[in-house]
Every structure is written in C-alpha cells, then in structure tokens.
Write an enzyme that holds these catalytic residues in place. Sequence first.
Site, PDB file in Angstrom:
ATOM      1  N   ARG A  49       0.843  -1.202   0.000  1.00 24.73           N
ATOM      2  CA  ARG A  49       0.000   0.000   0.000  1.00 24.73           C
ATOM      3  C   ARG A  49       0.875   1.248   0.000  1.00 24.73           C
ATOM      4  O   ARG A  49       1.870   1.310   0.727  1.00 24.73           O
ATOM      5  CB  ARG A  49      -0.905   0.018   1.230  1.00 24.73           C
ATOM      6  CG  ARG A  49      -1.899  -1.132   1.283  1.00 24.73           C
ATOM      7  CD  ARG A  49      -2.665  -1.106   2.591  1.00 24.73           C
ATOM      8  NE  ARG A  49      -3.635  -2.197   2.673  1.00 24.73           N
ATOM      9  CZ  ARG A  49      -4.390  -2.451   3.745  1.00 24.73           C
ATOM     10  NH1 ARG A  49      -4.268  -1.675   4.819  1.00 24.73           N
ATOM     11  NH2 ARG A  49      -5.245  -3.451   3.741  1.00 24.73           N
ATOM     12  N   ASP A  51       0.918   5.579   0.394  1.00 24.98           N
ATOM     13  CA  ASP A  51       0.172   6.661   1.030  1.00 24.98           C
ATOM     14  C   ASP A  51      -0.196   7.743   0.028  1.00 24.98           C
ATOM     15  O   ASP A  51       0.273   7.755  -1.119  1.00 24.98           O
ATOM     16  CB  ASP A  51       1.014   7.284   2.148  1.00 24.98           C
ATOM     17  CG  ASP A  51       1.271   6.315   3.288  1.00 24.98           C
ATOM     18  OD1 ASP A  51       0.393   5.487   3.571  1.00 24.98           O
ATOM     19  OD2 ASP A  51       2.360   6.391   3.898  1.00 24.98           O
ATOM     20  N   TYR A 109      11.692   0.624  -3.339  1.00 24.79           N
ATOM     21  CA  TYR A 109      11.251   2.014  -3.443  1.00 24.79           C
ATOM     22  C   TYR A 109      12.445   2.892  -3.792  1.00 24.79           C
ATOM     23  O   TYR A 109      13.594   2.558  -3.483  1.00 24.79           O
ATOM     24  CB  TYR A 109      10.692   2.515  -2.114  1.00 24.79           C
ATOM     25  CG  TYR A 109       9.301   2.045  -1.757  1.00 24.79           C
ATOM     26  CD1 TYR A 109       8.186   2.845  -2.010  1.00 24.79           C
ATOM     27  CD2 TYR A 109       9.098   0.821  -1.127  1.00 24.79           C
ATOM     28  CE1 TYR A 109       6.906   2.431  -1.650  1.00 24.79           C
ATOM     29  CE2 TYR A 109       7.827   0.396  -0.774  1.00 24.79           C
ATOM     30  CZ  TYR A 109       6.733   1.209  -1.032  1.00 24.79           C
ATOM     31  OH  TYR A 109       5.472   0.799  -0.683  1.00 24.79           O
ATOM     32  N   ARG A 196       9.993   7.531   4.283  1.00 27.17           N
ATOM     33  CA  ARG A 196       9.969   8.995   4.455  1.00 27.17           C
ATOM     34  C   ARG A 196      10.626   9.406   5.772  1.00 27.17           C
ATOM     35  O   ARG A 196      11.268  10.461   5.847  1.00 27.17           O
ATOM     36  CB  ARG A 196       8.539   9.499   4.372  1.00 27.17           C
ATOM     37  CG  ARG A 196       7.937   9.384   2.971  1.00 27.17           C
ATOM     38  CD  ARG A 196       6.441   9.592   2.988  1.00 27.17           C
ATOM     39  NE  ARG A 196       6.093  10.879   3.572  1.00 27.17           N
ATOM     40  CZ  ARG A 196       4.857  11.195   3.985  1.00 27.17           C
ATOM     41  NH1 ARG A 196       3.875  10.299   3.900  1.00 27.17           N
ATOM     42  NH2 ARG A 196       4.618  12.375   4.492  1.00 27.17           N
TER      43      ARG A 196
END
Length: 257
Positions: A49, A51, A109, A196
């Site tokens: 998932r 954000d 990522y 992040r």
Amino acid sequence: MKIAIGIEYHGAYFQGWQSQPNAAGVQDAIERAIALVGGEAVRLHAAGRTDTGVHALMQVAHFETSVTRPLTAWVRGTNAHLPSWVRVLWAVQVDDAFHARFSARSRSYQYVLYNHPVAPASQHGRVGWYHRPLSIAPMQQAASVLVGQHDFSAFRASECQAKTPVRTMHRAQITQQGPYLVFSFEANAFLQHQIRNMVGALVYVGQGKLSADAFAALLQQQDRRLSPPTFMPDGLYFTGVQYDAVWQLPVSHARWA
C-alpha cells in the site's frame, strides 16, 4: 481465473492506494475500470500500500474473475476507463496459488530529492525538495547501517498497524545525479512511513545536524520520538516487487534512474 497486473500511477491525484469511503484511492479507480471491462465487480490485492502523494512505477496486484477476456483487454480496455495519471502496464493469468502480497519476496522504493535553492516547477509533486546543500558522503555512510535485519521502530509511524517492527533491509543506497539525490531501498517489507522517516533523518545527516554515528544510534534506540520529522511524500516511488521465477511474471521492476 486469477489475473496479475502491473500498474503505474501518479500519487498526487489519489488518497493513497487503498480503497477510500469517497472512492479516491488508486484501488477504487482500477476496480471500477476492470468492472466495466469484465462486467462484474472485482477486488484488487496489491503487493504493497502506498500513502497519499506516493507514486508507483511498478505496483503489482491481482484479482479474480469468472469471465474470459483477452489479456490485452485487461490492459487496453481497463486503461480506456482510467484517468491519464494511472495505467495498467501488463496483465497475465497466474496460478491460483499466486498472491500479489504474500508471494512477494521483497519490495523496492526510490525517493528522488531535488537539492537546489529554488523549488522545481516542472517536477512539482514528483520529487522532494531541500534548499540547502547536502553532503552526500556522510549520508551514504549512515544509510549503510540500515542494511540487515533490524527493529525499525525509530522510523515507524505512530499509527502503524504492522504486527512487528522488524524488517530485513537488502539495499539502502544514495546516488547523486546533478541536483538530484536518489535514495534506493529494497526490503522484505516496509513499515508505514518508514522510508519517508529514514529520508528525513538522512537529510539531517546531510545538513550536519546529525552524524552518521548518531543516525546509527537512532536506529538502535528504537524510539520514533527521538528521530527527525517525516519527509514529504512527493518524491517517493514504489519501483517494484521481487517474485520467484516460478510465477513467470513480466518484468516487475522499474527504476526512476
């Protein structure tokens, strides 16, 4: 039958991957489009998932259907019913045992940071930004301590619902391409806001506010309250999923650079 699909999307137009009450999730848009092609409702299951504001170059998901359509219909037909900021890249029929999330061996990522005195205009919403010069060498040194199996509580969102904060990081690298810093991470799985939060702490290292040793100490202390703030989502991209070759999926990775 079960169909796996590869997906690309611009996260600024959605409230994250997951289906939302106002139907503003990536999942909502694609499920609606697939239902128009197949004539029946489907439920998508994704490898991970993302954000609000987070993009994907190669998300992988699957759905089950009782209707038969050419694989090209699940791509071109679905895309005909999608806005231009989300696309199905490929579709393949997979064995019933395949699961986009549970069959995944690792996820990748990249975070793209524009390091320049002036915020980007043409890249607005697609890259992160920091205005003061950053020193990449100590950032690279700090990132190297993330590799391996660790308790990542220091970089875990307070609302994270994962059963355990322990993750295995396979790769944590930072490269520079002109004014762009590209952070590349691969792990068996990630916690909510983990990347992040790690990028935010690594930017502190690049500023000189935090040493590489102090960054390593943050990881060991396992206390989110001691870590720097969460960085903006704009530059974060889901770039791929690693699966065993037995599933015979098309290329499931795509790098920003």
